[in-house]
Design a protein around this motif. Structure first.
Motif, PDB file in Angstrom:
ATOM      1  N   GLU A 136     -63.879 -28.419  26.430  1.00 41.86           N
ATOM      2  CA  GLU A 136     -63.171 -29.438  27.232  1.00 41.86           C
ATOM      3  C   GLU A 136     -63.222 -28.813  28.761  1.00 41.86           C
ATOM      4  N   THR A 137     -63.371 -29.777  29.750  1.00 34.91           N
ATOM      5  CA  THR A 137     -63.318 -29.341  30.843  1.00 34.91           C
ATOM      6  C   THR A 137     -62.535 -30.336  31.728  1.00 34.91           C
ATOM      7  N   CYS A 151     -62.271 -25.124  29.656  1.00 33.01           N
ATOM      8  CA  CYS A 151     -60.901 -24.339  28.905  1.00 33.01           C
ATOM      9  C   CYS A 151     -61.318 -23.172  28.011  1.00 33.01           C
ATOM     10  N   ILE A 154     -60.548 -20.095  29.977  1.00 33.94           N
ATOM     11  CA  ILE A 154     -59.150 -19.742  30.354  1.00 33.94           C
ATOM     12  C   ILE A 154     -58.591 -18.394  29.400  1.00 33.94           C
ATOM     13  N   LEU A 186     -54.886 -29.482  28.609  1.00 36.30           N
ATOM     14  CA  LEU A 186     -55.285 -28.612  27.754  1.00 36.30           C
ATOM     15  C   LEU A 186     -55.624 -29.018  26.281  1.00 36.30           C
ATOM     16  N   PHE A 191     -53.754 -23.752  22.842  1.00 38.37           N
ATOM     17  CA  PHE A 191     -53.138 -22.994  24.118  1.00 38.37           C
ATOM     18  C   PHE A 191     -51.589 -22.919  23.533  1.00 38.37           C
ATOM     19  N   ALA A 201     -54.189 -18.803  26.121  1.00 36.39           N
ATOM     20  CA  ALA A 201     -55.151 -19.211  25.186  1.00 36.39           C
ATOM     21  C   ALA A 201     -55.026 -18.495  24.044  1.00 36.39           C
TER      22      ALA A 201
END
Length: 236
Positions: A136-137, A151, A154, A186, A191, A201
């Protein structure tokens, strides 16, 4: 279901890249072109069958509003802009949706599903991400540019009044944003909100107590309001 054939029209390269990245994750969406101005868009519209345009409003020479007024009304519009004040004009042109930059993947997906519901007059299953396994971005505005956040990179996120600091494995990024808005971007189940000022995270946690989680040398407090949920997850 046949593919939704769309084009992106925006004079900002980063804005186009964000939309391309988001749309690539949605099933049944086909990007016919990514245009930096209205003239490039006209060329595609005149030669191919276009269903949907993601259209910036504030562009040089020919604005997005002018382009929207000049095309076939069967082509639907989702406006994308940094300026809230254009919303009335956008909806006067019967736009499907009006997305404010920076645009999250979830908000874009909502707009595409809204297009689907308005144009296909039978109940439809909402479109989903192509694969939940892909990284995921999302993008945030930092130092007058849009910065991509992966992600997987992080470690944790810290709120500082009107700003947040995103601690990545290789750098830190500061953006003017609320921690709740970032939390919504997110991936779920990856998370953990441990404090009103901290998100961590889950895979980055090295150790924990009833009072804090530890990531590297950083001790991040667990607040009373989140303690039961956090400890339940950590102890399972």
């Amino acid at each position: 279901m046949s593919n939704i054939k769309c084009i992106i029209v925006d004079d900002e390269p980063v804005a186009r890249e964000i939309l391309e990245s988001h749309l690539a994750k949605i099933e049944n969406v086909e990007i016919l072109g990514s245009c930096k101005n209205a003239m490039e868009a006209f060329q595609i519209i005149s030669s191919q069958e276009v269903d949907l345009i993601f259209l910036d409003i504030n562009m040089p020479e020919i604005s997005g509003l002018s382009l929207a007024r000049s095309i076939n009304k069967n082509i639907k519009i989702i406006f994308t802009t940094a300026y809230r004040e254009y919303a009335v004009d956008g909806f006067d042109l019967q736009a499907v949706d009006y997305l404010l930059k920076p645009i999250s993947f979830e908000r874009l997906l909502q707009g595409v599903n809204k297009y689907l519901n308005e144009t296909v007059h039978v109940p439809q299953e909402p479109l989903q991400k192509i694969s939940s396994e892909s990284a995921e971005t999302f993008f945030v505005r930092s130092d007058r540019k849009m910065v991509k956040i992966d992600c997987d990179e992080i470690l944790y996120i810290e709120s500082m009044a009107d700003y947040i600091r995103i601690f990545l494995k290789t750098k830190n990024v500061v953006t003017r944003e609320t921690i709740s808005n970032i939390e919504a971007k997110l991936p779920k189940n990856e998370f953990l909100r441990v404090h009103r000022s901290y998100i961590v995270a889950q895979n980055a946690i090295d150790s924990f107590t009833a009072e804090y989680v530890e990531i590297g040398k950083k001790q991040i407090p667990i607040s009373r309001s989140y303690k039961n949920e956090v400890l339940k997850w950590l102890e399972d």
